[in-house]
Scaffold this active site. Structure first.
Site: not given
Length: 267
Positions: A158, A171, A175
């Site tokens: 991401s 998160y 990533k």
């Protein structure tokens, strides 16, 4: 926010670049994952799709059949954190003849908030799904890839790996970790003709990113960071993944391709 030029670009699909190839794509019944599975099949691959819920698998198979891909796609239930489920998707690939392409797409973000307010449970769950499962899928795919004399492994990261989103702290950390996993695995596997690459989408029009793409002040702030002045479409990510799955990318490994409309992407 979807330009005419973007539509024209996404309509160009080589028809046989992946003829004879077999692919597994996790979390592939909606959004980016479904678009990747569809594009791989359109270019000639046989594809195993998966979701944690059978109803999602059935719905996706119906969509793909309507697109003329009934004979190119099979589907099964797979929770990527469960060893028996991961084995099931590779068993499906074996039925098709083996494995050439693995796309690890599953991701989760169970809590929203500053990183250091993240609960231990959410930390563990996010790392288990976003990083450990990706590692395990790659590890478990290796015997099948080796049987075919090489192959492709791709992790979906991401833009948050490079430009952390304040409310998506853990998160973003997972990533970023995928970028490291890509580098190390690529070096290990390069002598075996197995490439390992990563794709880092920016803000793409999906359910997962709806909190950023819905009209309002958050959308306006997000748009200010995108030089192309529009959000991405799932087909634009799928095209890059399919390039990395093809022989057009056979001398590329250990890299992360950012698909973000020009958003800043340097660590």
């Amino acid at each position: 926010m979807f330009s005419k030029n973007a539509r024209q670009l996404s309509s160009y699909i080589p028809k046989s670049r992946l003829e004879g190839k077999i692919a597994v794509v996790t979390a592939s019944t909606d959004g980016i994952g479904l678009a990747i599975a569809k594009r791989l099949a359109q270019e000639g691959a046989k594809v195993v799709i998966s979701s944690r819920k059978q109803a999602n698998v059935d719905k996706a198979l119906s969509k793909l059949a309507a697109d003329g891909l009934r004979n190119s796609i099979v589907g099964t239930v797979c929770h990527v954190n469960k060893a028996e489920d991961r084995k099931r998707i590779f068993d499906e690939a074996k039925k098709l003849g083996g494995l050439d392409i693995l796309v690890s797409n599953a991701g989760t973000n169970p809590e929203v908030g500053p990183l250091l307010e993240c609960s231990e449970n959410a930390w563990d769950k996010t790392f288990e799904t976003n990083l450990k499962a990706a590692f395990m899928l790659a590890k478990e795919a290796l015997p099948l890839l080796r049987e075919r004399g090489g192959g492709r492994i791709m992790f979906i990261s991401s833009i948050a790996a490079f430009a952390p989103v304040s409310l998506l702290g853990v998160y973003s950390v997972t990533k970023t970790a995928l970028l490291g996993l890509t580098k190390v695995a690529a070096q290990d596997l390069a002598p075996e003709n197995i490439t390992v690459n990563c794709v880092a989408p920016g803000i793409i029009n999906t359910k997962f990113s709806s909190m950023l793409t819905q009209e309002g002040p958050i959308q306006e702030e997000a748009m200010r960071n995108i030089p192309m002045n529009r959000f991405g479409e799932v087909d634009e990510v799928a095209g890059v993944v399919t390039f990395l799955a093809s022989d057009d990318s056979k001398y590329i490994t250990g890299e992360t391709i950012v698909v973000s409309g020009g958003m800043q992407s340097h660590l």
